[in-house]
Every structure is written in C-alpha cells, then in structure tokens.
Design a protein around this motif. Structure first.
Motif, PDB file in Angstrom:
ATOM      1  N   GLY A  18     -31.205  17.743 -19.232  1.00 18.95           N
ATOM      2  CA  GLY A  18     -31.130  19.040 -18.566  1.00 18.95           C
ATOM      3  C   GLY A  18     -29.866  19.775 -18.963  1.00 18.95           C
ATOM      4  N   SER A  19     -29.781  21.020 -18.552  1.00 19.82           N
ATOM      5  CA  SER A  19     -28.602  21.824 -18.864  1.00 19.82           C
ATOM      6  C   SER A  19     -27.977  22.325 -17.582  1.00 19.82           C
ATOM      7  CB  SER A  19     -28.994  23.020 -19.737  1.00 19.82           C
ATOM      8  OG  SER A  19     -27.920  23.923 -19.846  1.00 19.82           O
ATOM      9  N   ALA A  20     -26.789  21.834 -17.286  1.00 22.21           N
ATOM     10  CA  ALA A  20     -26.097  22.334 -16.099  1.00 22.21           C
ATOM     11  C   ALA A  20     -25.782  23.811 -16.254  1.00 22.21           C
ATOM     12  CB  ALA A  20     -24.800  21.542 -15.872  1.00 22.21           C
ATOM     13  N   PHE A  21     -25.469  24.237 -17.489  1.00 20.73           N
ATOM     14  CA  PHE A  21     -25.107  25.633 -17.721  1.00 20.73           C
ATOM     15  C   PHE A  21     -26.252  26.572 -17.380  1.00 20.73           C
ATOM     16  CE2 PHE A  21     -24.474  29.316 -20.596  1.00 20.73           C
ATOM     17  CZ  PHE A  21     -23.287  29.770 -20.047  1.00 20.73           C
ATOM     18  N   ALA A  22     -27.495  26.128 -17.612  1.00 15.52           N
ATOM     19  CA  ALA A  22     -28.648  26.986 -17.318  1.00 15.52           C
ATOM     20  C   ALA A  22     -28.746  27.318 -15.842  1.00 15.52           C
ATOM     21  CB  ALA A  22     -29.939  26.317 -17.787  1.00 15.52           C
ATOM     22  N   GLN A  23     -28.116  26.492 -15.000  1.00 10.12           N
ATOM     23  CA  GLN A  23     -28.172  26.756 -13.570  1.00 10.12           C
ATOM     24  C   GLN A  23     -27.281  27.931 -13.167  1.00 10.12           C
ATOM     25  OE1 GLN A  23     -27.552  23.095 -11.384  1.00 10.12           O
ATOM     26  NE2 GLN A  23     -28.459  21.932 -13.040  1.00 10.12           N
ATOM     27  N   TRP A  24     -26.425  28.396 -14.069  1.00  7.21           N
ATOM     28  CA  TRP A  24     -25.479  29.438 -13.717  1.00  7.21           C
ATOM     29  C   TRP A  24     -25.566  30.647 -14.654  1.00  7.21           C
ATOM     30  CZ3 TRP A  24     -23.438  27.924  -9.215  1.00  7.21           C
ATOM     31  CH2 TRP A  24     -23.399  26.550  -8.944  1.00  7.21           C
ATOM     32  N   THR A  25     -26.660  30.779 -15.387  1.00  4.29           N
ATOM     33  CA  THR A  25     -26.847  31.941 -16.251  1.00  4.29           C
ATOM     34  C   THR A  25     -28.149  32.643 -15.890  1.00  4.29           C
ATOM     35  OG1 THR A  25     -27.907  30.571 -17.956  1.00  4.29           O
ATOM     36  CG2 THR A  25     -25.546  30.963 -18.172  1.00  4.29           C
ATOM     37  N   GLY A  26     -28.107  33.971 -15.907  1.00  3.47           N
ATOM     38  CA  GLY A  26     -29.283  34.749 -15.551  1.00  3.47           C
ATOM     39  C   GLY A  26     -30.154  35.044 -16.751  1.00  3.47           C
ATOM     40  N   THR A  27     -31.311  35.605 -16.480  1.00  3.31           N
ATOM     41  CA  THR A  27     -32.232  35.992 -17.542  1.00  3.31           C
ATOM     42  C   THR A  27     -32.314  37.505 -17.612  1.00  3.31           C
ATOM     43  OG1 THR A  27     -34.445  35.616 -18.443  1.00  3.31           O
ATOM     44  CG2 THR A  27     -34.306  36.017 -16.084  1.00  3.31           C
ATOM     45  N   ARG A 210     -36.174  29.386 -13.213  1.00  4.70           N
ATOM     46  CA  ARG A 210     -36.022  29.120 -11.784  1.00  4.70           C
ATOM     47  C   ARG A 210     -35.112  30.175 -11.153  1.00  4.70           C
ATOM     48  NH1 ARG A 210     -34.689  22.741 -12.210  1.00  4.70           N
ATOM     49  NH2 ARG A 210     -33.396  23.564 -13.921  1.00  4.70           N
ATOM     50  N   PHE A 211     -34.823  30.028  -9.863  1.00  5.57           N
ATOM     51  CA  PHE A 211     -34.075  31.053  -9.133  1.00  5.57           C
ATOM     52  C   PHE A 211     -32.820  30.471  -8.506  1.00  5.57           C
ATOM     53  CE2 PHE A 211     -38.279  32.680  -9.528  1.00  5.57           C
ATOM     54  CZ  PHE A 211     -38.121  34.047  -9.679  1.00  5.57           C
ATOM     55  N   LEU A 212     -31.758  31.255  -8.574  1.00  6.13           N
ATOM     56  CA  LEU A 212     -30.527  30.919  -7.885  1.00  6.13           C
ATOM     57  C   LEU A 212     -30.502  31.667  -6.564  1.00  6.13           C
ATOM     58  CD1 LEU A 212     -27.711  29.543  -7.922  1.00  6.13           C
ATOM     59  CD2 LEU A 212     -26.837  31.659  -8.944  1.00  6.13           C
ATOM     60  N   LEU A 213     -30.254  30.933  -5.489  1.00  8.95           N
ATOM     61  CA  LEU A 213     -30.157  31.505  -4.147  1.00  8.95           C
ATOM     62  C   LEU A 213     -28.779  31.159  -3.587  1.00  8.95           C
ATOM     63  CD1 LEU A 213     -31.420  32.800  -1.548  1.00  8.95           C
ATOM     64  CD2 LEU A 213     -32.180  30.480  -0.944  1.00  8.95           C
ATOM     65  N   ILE A 214     -28.073  32.171  -3.101  1.00  3.25           N
ATOM     66  CA  ILE A 214     -26.767  31.969  -2.484  1.00  3.25           C
ATOM     67  C   ILE A 214     -26.823  32.460  -1.054  1.00  3.25           C
ATOM     68  CG2 ILE A 214     -24.291  32.411  -2.638  1.00  3.25           C
ATOM     69  CD1 ILE A 214     -24.677  33.099  -5.572  1.00  3.25           C
ATOM     70  N   LEU A 215     -26.447  31.601  -0.109  1.00  3.23           N
ATOM     71  CA  LEU A 215     -26.377  31.951   1.304  1.00  3.23           C
ATOM     72  C   LEU A 215     -24.926  32.138   1.690  1.00  3.23           C
ATOM     73  CD1 LEU A 215     -29.199  30.638   0.994  1.00  3.23           C
ATOM     74  CD2 LEU A 215     -28.897  29.644   3.264  1.00  3.23           C
ATOM     75  N   GLY A 216     -24.622  33.243   2.373  1.00  2.83           N
ATOM     76  CA  GLY A 216     -23.268  33.490   2.840  1.00  2.83           C
ATOM     77  C   GLY A 216     -23.164  33.267   4.333  1.00  2.83           C
ATOM     78  N   ARG A 217     -22.185  32.492   4.741  1.00  5.26           N
ATOM     79  CA  ARG A 217     -21.958  32.277   6.173  1.00  5.26           C
ATOM     80  C   ARG A 217     -20.494  32.590   6.501  1.00  5.26           C
ATOM     81  NH1 ARG A 217     -22.192  26.355   4.665  1.00  5.26           N
ATOM     82  NH2 ARG A 217     -20.114  25.509   5.122  1.00  5.26           N
ATOM     83  N   GLU A 224     -23.225  28.902   0.154  1.00  2.00           N
ATOM     84  CA  GLU A 224     -24.067  27.750  -0.169  1.00  2.00           C
ATOM     85  C   GLU A 224     -24.946  28.121  -1.363  1.00  2.00           C
ATOM     86  OE1 GLU A 224     -26.328  26.880   3.324  1.00  2.00           O
ATOM     87  OE2 GLU A 224     -24.575  26.960   4.658  1.00  2.00           O
ATOM     88  N   PHE A 225     -24.948  27.271  -2.393  1.00  2.00           N
ATOM     89  CA  PHE A 225     -25.700  27.523  -3.619  1.00  2.00           C
ATOM     90  C   PHE A 225     -26.929  26.621  -3.685  1.00  2.00           C
ATOM     91  CE2 PHE A 225     -21.616  29.268  -4.525  1.00  2.00           C
ATOM     92  CZ  PHE A 225     -21.801  30.239  -5.496  1.00  2.00           C
ATOM     93  N   TYR A 226     -28.079  27.251  -4.008  1.00  2.46           N
ATOM     94  CA  TYR A 226     -29.342  26.524  -4.125  1.00  2.46           C
ATOM     95  C   TYR A 226     -30.070  26.980  -5.391  1.00  2.46           C
ATOM     96  CZ  TYR A 226     -28.529  25.558   0.844  1.00  2.46           C
ATOM     97  OH  TYR A 226     -27.974  25.166   2.025  1.00  2.46           O
ATOM     98  N   ARG A 227     -30.910  26.107  -5.920  1.00  2.00           N
ATOM     99  CA  ARG A 227     -31.759  26.436  -7.064  1.00  2.00           C
ATOM    100  C   ARG A 227     -33.188  26.088  -6.713  1.00  2.00           C
ATOM    101  NH1 ARG A 227     -30.818  22.363 -10.682  1.00  2.00           N
ATOM    102  NH2 ARG A 227     -32.713  21.483  -9.816  1.00  2.00           N
ATOM    103  N   SER A 228     -34.126  26.955  -7.099  1.00  6.63           N
ATOM    104  CA  SER A 228     -35.530  26.704  -6.777  1.00  6.63           C
ATOM    105  C   SER A 228     -36.058  25.513  -7.563  1.00  6.63           C
ATOM    106  CB  SER A 228     -36.379  27.948  -7.055  1.00  6.63           C
ATOM    107  OG  SER A 228     -36.481  28.188  -8.443  1.00  6.63           O
ATOM    108  N   THR A 229     -37.054  24.863  -7.016  1.00  4.31           N
ATOM    109  CA  THR A 229     -37.660  23.702  -7.677  1.00  4.31           C
ATOM    110  C   THR A 229     -38.760  24.096  -8.644  1.00  4.31           C
ATOM    111  OG1 THR A 229     -39.219  23.463  -5.837  1.00  4.31           O
ATOM    112  CG2 THR A 229     -37.143  22.217  -5.702  1.00  4.31           C
ATOM    113  N   ASP A 230     -39.122  25.377  -8.650  1.00  7.70           N
ATOM    114  CA  ASP A 230     -40.228  25.833  -9.488  1.00  7.70           C
ATOM    115  C   ASP A 230     -39.911  27.236  -9.985  1.00  7.70           C
ATOM    116  OD1 ASP A 230     -42.644  26.175 -10.753  1.00  7.70           O
ATOM    117  OD2 ASP A 230     -43.890  25.670  -9.037  1.00  7.70           O
ATOM    118  N   PHE A 240     -36.113  24.541  -2.583  1.00  2.00           N
ATOM    119  CA  PHE A 240     -34.783  24.691  -3.160  1.00  2.00           C
ATOM    120  C   PHE A 240     -34.013  23.386  -3.043  1.00  2.00           C
ATOM    121  CE2 PHE A 240     -36.095  28.951  -2.104  1.00  2.00           C
ATOM    122  CZ  PHE A 240     -35.600  29.727  -3.147  1.00  2.00           C
ATOM    123  N   VAL A 241     -33.153  23.126  -4.025  1.00  2.00           N
ATOM    124  CA  VAL A 241     -32.241  21.986  -3.966  1.00  2.00           C
ATOM    125  C   VAL A 241     -30.817  22.527  -3.903  1.00  2.00           C
ATOM    126  CG1 VAL A 241     -33.770  20.429  -5.199  1.00  2.00           C
ATOM    127  CG2 VAL A 241     -32.152  21.815  -6.491  1.00  2.00           C
TER     128      VAL A 241
END
Length: 479
Positions: A18-27, A210-217, A224-230, A240-241
């Motif tokens: 897998g690519s960790a970098f892909a989790q932090w780059t947009g399309t 996949r999708f990056l989701l950030i929750l602000g509290r 909080e950072f999450y990535r979609s499973t699909d 999301f994980v």
C-alpha cells in the motif's frame, strides 16, 4: 517506534504494497464531477489573491428558528444543477440543513455576483430577489441531535456533522446525495466521532479513489482523521477507518503565524498537483476581524502534518451612507461559511450572518472572490467588469460594476450609489477588444474623462484623476 493508525502501522502498509502517501493526496477532476471537487492551480495564491471586501448577497429562509444563539452554522455551494444551490446548516433543531435555490443567479458555476442591486437604494436596505430562497429542508428524524455544524461537499456528496444530543453519546457525521439538490437523499454510511463534539466535517476524494474525512471537535482545535473503506460513497458497505488524531499544539507554520483558530468551518481544498489544503473561516473574538486561514496537509510516518501557509483578513462590514462600517455587517465568519472552487479553478469564499437580520426578513451573506474574478472577460462583454476602489492601494471598500449588472444601478450619478461620488482613487478592469469604459468627472457623463481598455490596474492619483469619478459607462468603439 512506529506510530499506528487504524490498527496498522506504516511498516504493515509497506509490506502489503500500500501507499501511505496516497492517504494524504487528493485527486483532480473537472467541475461538476459527481464525487469530487475542481482543483485549484495554486492554493496559497488563491487565498492571497482574494478581494478582501466581498460582494453582498442574500436569500429568504423557510421560517427557520434562527437566533443569535441558534444560528447559521455551515454553508456549501453545490455543483449540481448548474451550481445555483446552497446547503446551509444551523443549530437548535433536528434539521440537518436547508437547501437554498439562488434562482436569479447563473447556471454555469461562476461567481454569483451581488443580487442586491437597486437604483437609488443602498445595499443594506436592498432585499434579494424572491427567487433566491430556501426550497426544502433535510431532517434527521432518526437521531436526537440539535446542532448541525460546518459542512463540506465533495461533488454531490455532502458530509454533515451533528452534535448536542440530549440523550448523550458521541457526535457523528452523516452523508447526503445532492445530485438533485432540491431532493436530498440520506446515504447509509456515517461515522461517529470519539467525543460528543463534532462541529466540523471536511471531505475530499483521494488519489486512490477513497475519501478522506476530517472531524473537528473542541472548536476544531482537535481533529480526527478517517479514510473510507471503499471508493463508492453510496454503498451501504462503505465505512471509515481511523488514521490519526491531531491537536493544534502540533501546528507548523511557514508564515510566522502559529495560531490555529476556533474554526466554524474547515474545508479541504485540492491543489492540481494533488496537494491537500485545509481552509478555515472564523472570527477573531479579540478584535472582531473575519479571517480565512490556509493550511497544507501532508504526512510523516503515517501522521498528519498541518502547516499554516497563508491567511487573509476579510471584511464582512460594508460602509454605506448612513451605515457604520463596523456595525453594517453583511456576514460573520463565526456563522455559516465555506469555500467553493468554480469551473476555472478559482477559489470563492462564502459567509452568512448569524440570524435573519436582512431586509424583509432575508439572510445577509457575502461572496469573496479574486481581484480579477471573471475568466474570459477580455473576449466576452458579458464577463467584462470595472471595479472602483476608495483607496489608491486597492484596499478598503469598492464598487464592483459587472457589465451584465450595469442596468441595475444608476451609474450616471455616483451620488446615489453607496456615497461613491468623487471617491475613486484606483481601478481594476477587464474589457474585450473594441470596448471601453469611461470614468467621467461629472454626473451625467460630463466633463473630462479617463478611458480604460483591455485589462489592467491603475492608480488614478498617478494620472491626475484621483477622487474625481462621478459617473461611468461602457462604450463599444470597434477599434
């Protein structure tokens, strides 16, 4: 030591290919794509190039119980149906958001321009057209939350954060399909936060689909950072994980400013090279100033790295005759705010007021755009504009004259337009070949004049025409 996220460390990611970098780059995608947003060529330049005074707008609500305390919270301009719709959230009810149709505006996704122009009437007193109004509400009957916060749309997928449940429990983000904006469809996927506080939701499609989701509290000071499973956000199986948790104490900066504000809205923006940015809107409670801050999002060893790279002071107050510039607020970036990228890759910022204090019970808002906002203005007269500035350094208030709106005010006499008579010290303009704009010394297009053609910026004090303009008109000369 390897820090883990979602149960897997960086080492496990590498071993599985897998690519960790892909989790932090947009399309990148074209404007109007179903599930992702248009990219911007240069995010820092886009924020630095915003006009600091916005154009006034407004809409009529559907009897919403909006007050100073249960106020408008988040705003997203939606790409569906030609970009004429907004989703606007507020607290104090079990309503996820209200859908607003800006029926008098364009259907090409361009900036809205002001919808509060009327000859002889000052902006603060001018209501929007009746066609710019709320048309439906999206409810969450199956949940007991009473606070809907700062939202984000990725294409037609809208992420809405919910909190303040009387029954307790954690906040959560729910999703809606906005392909037909007037008929929101609740999607089966959702994501709970780690605490009761989920005030902002940021959403972007990643380079791997996949999708990056950030929750602000806690006023978005903890993320909080999450990535979609699909890759399919409409699939009931998509979840999301967890990737990482981030606190404002980890902030880095390239501009010498280490403040991570209390953001009412945080939106992900994709640069066309894939770099992700967070744009946050807020009001500084110490001095009452409205700001947009920009942060670059990268990763180191699977951890989120957030670096402040730009900031821009935006002015929600609009000085007009008989109105004080400090109190004549048309928006408040501690109320609903949000960013939007138009079909040409230009960043536009929107903000509303807290409650419904506009003319005739309308909701006031502002649109902040670039200083040269109309792509194609040098080839199409319907995109031409002249913007007059009160100060010679192109700051302070302005008078934006878009050619399509020329007939909506009396530009033959600036004494009747926002007290702008003999006030113009600088001008920016863009006109197609054969067209001219003339700034006249006297009302009624009289006296000496200064003629503009092509595209440019001009300090009128340098050409002995400062503080002289009393009328202006467009002319086609054909040469």
């Amino acid at each position: 030591m390897i820090r883990t996220f979602g149960g897997l460390g960086l080492l496990a990611t590498c071993l599985t290919g897998g690519s960790a970098f892909a989790q932090w780059t947009g399309t990148t995608c074209g404007w109007g794509a179903d599930d992702c947003n248009r990219c911007v060529p240069d995010a820092v330049a886009a924020v630095n190039g915003l006009r600091d005074h916005g154009d006034v707008l407004g809409f009529f609500p559907i009897g919403d119980p909006v007050t100073l305390f249960n106020h408008w919270q988040g705003l997203q301009r939606l790409p569906g149906a030609g970009g004429r719709y907004l989703a606007v959230s507020h607290s104090g009810t079990n309503k996820a958001f209200t859908v607003v149709e800006m029926g008098s505006r364009n259907t090409e996704g361009a900036r809205f321009r002001s919808n509060r122009l009327e000859p002889g009437v000052s902006y603060p007193a001018t209501p929007p057209p009746g066609s710019d109004r709320a048309v439906t509400d999206a409810w969450f009957w199956d949940m007991s939350y009473t606070h809907s916060g700062g939202m984000q749309a990725s294409g037609n997928i809208l992420a809405v954060p919910l909190e303040s449940s009387p029954s307790g429990g954690n906040g959560r983000v729910v999703f809606y399909d906005m392909a037909s904006p007037w008929s929101p469809v609740r999607l089966p996927m959702s994501q709970s936060g780690q605490t009761a506080s989920v005030g902002t939701a940021s959403l972007a499609k990643l380079s791997d689909g996949r999708f990056l989701l950030i929750l602000g509290r806690a006023n978005a000071n903890d993320l909080e950072f999450y990535r979609s499973t699909d890759v399919d956000p409409r699939s009931a199986a998509t979840g999301f994980v967890s990737l990482d948790n981030w606190n404002e104490g980890e902030l880095r900066s390239t501009i010498g400013d280490w403040e991570f504000g209390n953001y009412q809205n945080l939106d992900l923006v994709t640069q066309c090279d894939g770099t992700l940015f967070l744009a946050g809107t807020h009001l500084n409670s110490y001095n009452g100033e409205d700001w947009i801050d920009l942060f670059r999002l990268t990763e180191e060893y699977g951890q989120a790295v957030i670096t402040k790279v730009a900031r821009k002071h935006l002015y929600c107050g609009y000085p007009s005759p008989g109105y004080d510039s400090g109190t004549n607020r048309q928006c408040n970036l501690d109320a609903a705010g949000g960013v939007y990228v138009d079909p040409w890759g230009q960043l536009i910022v929107y903000g509303t007021e807290h409650d419904n204090d506009g003319p005739n019970g309308s909701v006031k808002m502002m649109e902040f755009r670039s200083i040269f906002p109309n792509p194609g203005c040098d080839s199409d007269i319907n995109r031409a504009f002249v913007e007059l500035y009160d100060d010679s350094n192109f700051s302070d208030r302005g008078l934006m004259i878009d050619y399509p709106d020329y007939w909506k005010e009396d530009y033959s006499n600036f004494a009747s337009i926002e007290g702008f008579n003999d006030k113009t010290s600088a001008v920016r303009y863009c006109l197609p070949h054969g067209w001219r704009a003339r700034l006249y010394e006297h009302a009624g297009f009289g006296g000496s004049y200064r003629e503009l053609n092509g595209r440019g910026s001009l300090n009128l004090n340098n050409v002995s025409f400062g503080d002289k303009t009393s009328s202006v008109r467009f002319l086609y000369l054909g040469y």
